[in-house]
Design a protein around this motif. Structure first.
Motif, PDB file in Angstrom:
ATOM      1  N   ALA A  81     -12.398  28.783  45.955  1.00  8.87           N
ATOM      2  CA  ALA A  81     -12.887  29.764  44.994  1.00  8.87           C
ATOM      3  C   ALA A  81     -13.687  30.856  45.689  1.00  8.87           C
ATOM      4  N   TYR A  82     -13.978  30.685  46.951  1.00  7.76           N
ATOM      5  CA  TYR A  82     -14.722  31.697  47.686  1.00  7.76           C
ATOM      6  C   TYR A  82     -14.342  31.594  49.153  1.00  7.76           C
ATOM      7  N   ASP A  83     -14.395  32.711  49.855  1.00  7.57           N
ATOM      8  CA  ASP A  83     -13.812  32.750  51.187  1.00  7.57           C
ATOM      9  C   ASP A  83     -14.839  32.974  52.283  1.00  7.57           C
ATOM     10  N   GLU A  84     -15.895  32.158  52.291  1.00 12.79           N
ATOM     11  CA  GLU A  84     -16.896  32.273  53.343  1.00 12.79           C
ATOM     12  C   GLU A  84     -16.607  31.318  54.490  1.00 12.79           C
ATOM     13  N   TYR A  85     -15.541  30.551  54.391  1.00 12.10           N
ATOM     14  CA  TYR A  85     -15.258  29.517  55.365  1.00 12.10           C
ATOM     15  C   TYR A  85     -14.332  29.994  56.484  1.00 12.10           C
ATOM     16  N   ALA A  86     -14.773  30.979  57.229  1.00 12.00           N
ATOM     17  CA  ALA A  86     -14.064  31.419  58.429  1.00 12.00           C
ATOM     18  C   ALA A  86     -12.571  31.577  58.190  1.00 12.00           C
ATOM     19  N   ILE A  87     -12.248  32.434  57.202  1.00 13.76           N
ATOM     20  CA  ILE A  87     -10.854  32.628  56.822  1.00 13.76           C
ATOM     21  C   ILE A  87     -10.006  33.028  58.029  1.00 13.76           C
ATOM     22  N   LYS A  88     -10.564  33.797  58.936  1.00 10.14           N
ATOM     23  CA  LYS A  88      -9.798  34.216  60.108  1.00 10.14           C
ATOM     24  C   LYS A  88      -9.309  33.011  60.901  1.00 10.14           C
ATOM     25  N   ALA A  89     -10.053  31.919  60.868  1.00 13.54           N
ATOM     26  CA  ALA A  89      -9.619  30.726  61.587  1.00 13.54           C
ATOM     27  C   ALA A  89      -8.318  30.189  61.029  1.00 13.54           C
ATOM     28  N   PHE A  90      -8.147  30.274  59.695  1.00 17.09           N
ATOM     29  CA  PHE A  90      -6.895  29.837  59.092  1.00 17.09           C
ATOM     30  C   PHE A  90      -5.741  30.683  59.605  1.00 17.09           C
ATOM     31  N   ILE A 185     -20.455  51.854  46.298  1.00 16.91           N
ATOM     32  CA  ILE A 185     -20.181  51.498  47.688  1.00 16.91           C
ATOM     33  C   ILE A 185     -18.679  51.318  47.885  1.00 16.91           C
ATOM     34  N   ASN A 186     -18.263  51.522  49.090  1.00 13.86           N
ATOM     35  CA  ASN A 186     -16.840  51.456  49.419  1.00 13.86           C
ATOM     36  C   ASN A 186     -16.476  50.060  49.923  1.00 13.86           C
ATOM     37  N   HIS A 187     -16.719  49.078  49.084  1.00 16.86           N
ATOM     38  CA  HIS A 187     -16.382  47.694  49.387  1.00 16.86           C
ATOM     39  C   HIS A 187     -15.837  47.045  48.120  1.00 16.86           C
ATOM     40  N   THR A 188     -14.943  46.078  48.280  1.00 20.57           N
ATOM     41  CA  THR A 188     -14.560  45.234  47.156  1.00 20.57           C
ATOM     42  C   THR A 188     -15.478  44.024  47.133  1.00 20.57           C
ATOM     43  N   LEU A 189     -15.532  43.330  46.000  1.00 23.71           N
ATOM     44  CA  LEU A 189     -16.332  42.104  45.946  1.00 23.71           C
ATOM     45  C   LEU A 189     -15.775  41.061  46.909  1.00 23.71           C
ATOM     46  N   GLU A 190     -14.454  41.037  47.071  1.00 18.91           N
ATOM     47  CA  GLU A 190     -13.847  40.091  48.003  1.00 18.91           C
ATOM     48  C   GLU A 190     -14.304  40.367  49.427  1.00 18.91           C
ATOM     49  N   ASP A 191     -14.367  41.634  49.779  1.00 19.75           N
ATOM     50  CA  ASP A 191     -14.831  42.029  51.102  1.00 19.75           C
ATOM     51  C   ASP A 191     -16.300  41.642  51.289  1.00 19.75           C
ATOM     52  N   LEU A 192     -17.098  41.871  50.263  1.00 17.50           N
ATOM     53  CA  LEU A 192     -18.521  41.549  50.350  1.00 17.50           C
ATOM     54  C   LEU A 192     -18.763  40.051  50.496  1.00 17.50           C
ATOM     55  N   GLU A 193     -17.935  39.239  49.835  1.00 21.39           N
ATOM     56  CA  GLU A 193     -18.091  37.786  49.964  1.00 21.39           C
ATOM     57  C   GLU A 193     -18.024  37.339  51.414  1.00 21.39           C
ATOM     58  N   CYS A 194     -17.167  37.985  52.195  1.00 22.77           N
ATOM     59  CA  CYS A 194     -17.014  37.621  53.604  1.00 22.77           C
ATOM     60  C   CYS A 194     -18.180  38.106  54.451  1.00 22.77           C
ATOM     61  N   LYS A 195     -18.828  39.182  54.017  1.00 21.45           N
ATOM     62  CA  LYS A 195     -19.822  39.841  54.869  1.00 21.45           C
ATOM     63  C   LYS A 195     -21.264  39.472  54.535  1.00 21.45           C
ATOM     64  N   LEU A 196     -21.513  39.004  53.316  1.00 26.81           N
ATOM     65  CA  LEU A 196     -22.881  38.684  52.907  1.00 26.81           C
ATOM     66  C   LEU A 196     -23.254  37.258  53.290  1.00 26.81           C
ATOM     67  N   ASN A 197     -24.532  37.043  53.512  1.00 23.78           N
ATOM     68  CA  ASN A 197     -25.036  35.704  53.818  1.00 23.78           C
ATOM     69  C   ASN A 197     -24.892  34.821  52.579  1.00 23.78           C
ATOM     70  N   PRO A 198     -24.074  33.751  52.636  1.00 25.24           N
ATOM     71  CA  PRO A 198     -23.845  32.924  51.442  1.00 25.24           C
ATOM     72  C   PRO A 198     -25.053  32.119  51.013  1.00 25.24           C
ATOM     73  N   SER A 199     -26.090  32.032  51.828  1.00 24.71           N
ATOM     74  CA  SER A 199     -27.304  31.363  51.378  1.00 24.71           C
ATOM     75  C   SER A 199     -28.161  32.279  50.510  1.00 24.71           C
ATOM     76  N   LEU A 200     -27.872  33.597  50.544  1.00 21.39           N
ATOM     77  CA  LEU A 200     -28.660  34.568  49.778  1.00 21.39           C
ATOM     78  C   LEU A 200     -27.890  35.165  48.607  1.00 21.39           C
ATOM     79  N   PHE A 201     -26.562  35.179  48.686  1.00 21.59           N
ATOM     80  CA  PHE A 201     -25.734  35.807  47.647  1.00 21.59           C
ATOM     81  C   PHE A 201     -24.641  34.837  47.198  1.00 21.59           C
TER      82      PHE A 201
END
Length: 258
Positions: A81-90, A185-201
């Motif tokens: 449901a959220y993509d903070e788990y090192a998607i690039k590794a997949f 801002i020029n970001h999607t929410l999906e993009d922000l999910e990857c870039k924001l600290n998941p302990s804060l957002f």
């Protein structure tokens, strides 16, 4: 085609089953299994699946621990449901992933990808050690800590600790500060999910990513959802979607315990 679904949300599991049967009428579907331990026991006794759909967050922990306890050579499509788990590794490991809620189009694309490379899987068993190393690495992940936003002819720096929430309205994403200033801002929410600290957002639904510090109170809402009081007031209901409620509670508890 014989597949196993590992998923702890009944609605998500049922939706995935329906989509798979629609795409592949003669498919054999087993599961859904809802926990790490049950999955381990099941795969020890039943290792001969063609494909495994594996949710990242299960009832008793993250599914990555399954790979540490048994040797899995089945091709895996991760669901989350959220993509903070090192998607690039997949991607590096040629493993596909699907963000929930899963769309039929994305699922078809994943199945097509699997069909193209399944012969390779049959000849060369998959080594998930590199993936696990990337996902469990102690190397600290770098998160976005500031934004440069525009207001007229001015460029204004905004630190992440000044942000109350991000919201999407009619395809436009706004950054809203603690003092209720709004910036496009020029970001999607999906993009922000990857870039924001998941302990804060936390991404609570398709419209909002909220900062922990902005949350004043959570109320039980109908159909197992939660309604949040956040500041500044966005002048609309802020609802944690049903599929995110359990994860949201865990996230809130982990922060409160710090």
């Amino acid at each position: 085609m014989k597949v196993l679904i590992v998923e702890d949300e009944n609605f998500a599991a049922e939706r995935l089953q329906l989509l798979l049967k629609d795409i592949i009428p003669d498919i054999q579907i087993y599961g859904a299994i809802d926990s790490v331990e049950r999955t381990i026991q099941h795969l020890k006794a039943n290792p001969n699946y063609d494909l495994l759909f594996l949710d990242i967050q299960l009832a008793d922990g993250k599914s990555f621990s399954i790979f540490e306890k048994i040797n899995i050579t089945i091709p895996v499509i991760f669901t989350t449901a959220y993509d903070e788990y090192a998607i690039k590794a997949f991607e590096v490991n040629s493993i596909d992933y699907l963000l929930k809620p899963i769309s039929k189009e994305k699922l078809i694309a994943s199945i097509e990808k699997f069909n193209k490379i399944k012969n390779h899987y049959a000849q060369s068993p998959i080594d998930y050690s590199e993936l696990l190393q990337k996902l469990t690495s102690d190397k600290p992940q770098q998160f976005k800590t500031r934004f440069l936003v525009s207001r007229g002819d001015s460029l204004i720096p905004v630190s992440s600790n000044e942000i109350a929430y991000f919201c999407a309205e009619d395809g436009i994403v706004f950054l809203v500060t603690n003092d209720n200033k709004r910036y496009i801002i020029n970001h999607t929410l999906e993009d922000l999910e990857c870039k924001l600290n998941p302990s804060l957002f936390f991404r609570i639904n398709r419209q909002f990513i909220v900062a922990f510090a902005s949350i004043q109170k959570a109320h039980n809402y109908f159909n197992y959802k939660l309604k949040l009081d956040i500041v500044p007031d966005p002048q609309t209901e802020v609802i944690v979607s049903k599929t995110r409620t359990a994860e949201f509670k865990q996230w809130m508890n982990s922060e409160l315990e710090k």
